[in-house]
Scaffold this active site. Sequence first.
Site, PDB file in Angstrom:
ATOM      1  N   LYS A   3     140.696  44.470  59.531  1.00 39.68           N
ATOM      2  CA  LYS A   3     139.405  43.944  59.990  1.00 39.68           C
ATOM      3  C   LYS A   3     138.672  43.370  58.789  1.00 39.68           C
ATOM      4  O   LYS A   3     138.877  43.814  57.654  1.00 39.68           O
ATOM      5  CB  LYS A   3     138.567  45.086  60.578  1.00 39.68           C
TER       6      LYS A   3
ATOM      7  N   ASN B 190     128.202  39.324  74.748  1.00 38.64           N
ATOM      8  CA  ASN B 190     129.340  38.522  75.222  1.00 38.64           C
ATOM      9  C   ASN B 190     130.267  39.299  76.156  1.00 38.64           C
ATOM     10  O   ASN B 190     130.634  38.818  77.217  1.00 38.64           O
ATOM     11  CB  ASN B 190     130.150  38.032  74.021  1.00 38.64           C
TER      12      ASN B 190
END
Length: 364
Positions: free
Chosen positions: A80, A183
């Site tokens: 990440k 989202n």
Amino acid sequence: MELFSYMENYDYEQVVVCQDKLSGLKAIIAIHDTTLGPALGGTRMWMYETEADAFEDALRLAKGMTYKNAAAGLNLGGGKTVIIGDPRKDKNEEMFRAFGRYIQGLNGRYITAEDVGTTVQDMDTIYEETDYVTGISPAFGSSGNPSPVTAYGVYVGMKAAAKEAFGTDDLAGKTIAVQGVGNVAYNLCKHLHEEGASLIVTDINKDSVQRAVADFNAKAVDVNDIYSVDCDIFAPCALGAIINDHTIPQLKAKVIAGAANNQLKEERHGSLIHEMGIVYAPDYVINAGGVINVADELNGYNSERALKKVEGIYQNIEKVFDISKRDQIPTFKAADRMAEERIERMRRSRRQFLQNGQHILSRR
Ligand SMILES: NC(=O)c1ccc[n+]([C@@H]2O[C@H](COP(=O)([O-])OP(=O)(O)OC[C@H]3O[C@@H](n4cnc5c(N)ncnc54)[C@H](O)[C@@H]3O)[C@@H](O)[C@H]2O)c1
Ligand SMILES: CC(C)C[C@H](N)C(=O)O
């Protein structure tokens, strides 16, 4: 933070610190484990209070991706990136291009995609510099924004968790409290509303709340009240560590099933909710839809094939509940066991030598 001892404790492979003065890029790429394949995980842009917070987030999220990818059956490791900065004010084209060059320098050990604070447009900019990016515009043959697919996976996984708690996976008539309607959660609310669930929502962004109220007839509550509302299911879809000593005593839900990464503040909180009889769908199992979707790009993206795999989240959540009952352990531990066992099996299955890349005698 003592970086090396932290890395050693949780067995991290590599941490890359990227600085580009011209664009203001300050990024940390954390690669946790590449036993199963290249590390795939999104890029988060966030206003961290301290550099130590940013390192900790990158490391925790990268390890989460190792487990997410393994549990989802993907041949991918975990990594990440966090970029330190305000995604509303600090972004510029040069920043994402500089970041793309850093990714290219890793030569495929790390592949990125969207996370909180980054968009398809940012991925398109990274793509100017490297192929090791997914979730770029569909015009490039890519899968685009992963959020709607993550939402679909959470919806499917929530149904499996509802079946475990209520004996039916029908969500019609259920009251679902959704924390954060960004989202992913906006798309999740759409599925839930269409199935006939009642929604209670909150967000620090008032416009997002208003949109959910208008589009899905949701009831809005203050950000601090979402934990204690009367509901059947609590869906954390904002940031992490929200299952903690302060929130657990307030919960009335029988099920926790949401999109947010790293929902448990500490492992003991996962044990606590288990003892309370709350059915917890582990975060990285239920929210794997996005990564399953972007990972499909590695085979030449096919949306039908990707969605079919995402539907497997229902069975994966069931598998976690089965392991939890079989081994008498909380569901978060059962998910870890499922992921760790797969990584270990694959590690062992690679004992035999296989010639990859340049022939060993090619320098003769
Ligand atoms: N986008 C994906 O495909 C994906 C995949 C897997 C996991 N996730 C995780 O799901 C979560 C949501 O992702 P997203 O892409 O929808 O992000 P997002 O930024 O679009 O949505 C998050 C929402 O949470 C709100 N929020 C932040 N702090 C809050 C608080 N204290 N209380 C209430 N609301 C708050 C924000 O205003 C925002 O609307 C994140 O934890 C992310 O890591 C996302
Ligand atoms: C690869 C991405 C779609 C990553 C996503 N943000 C996740 O946490 O799963």
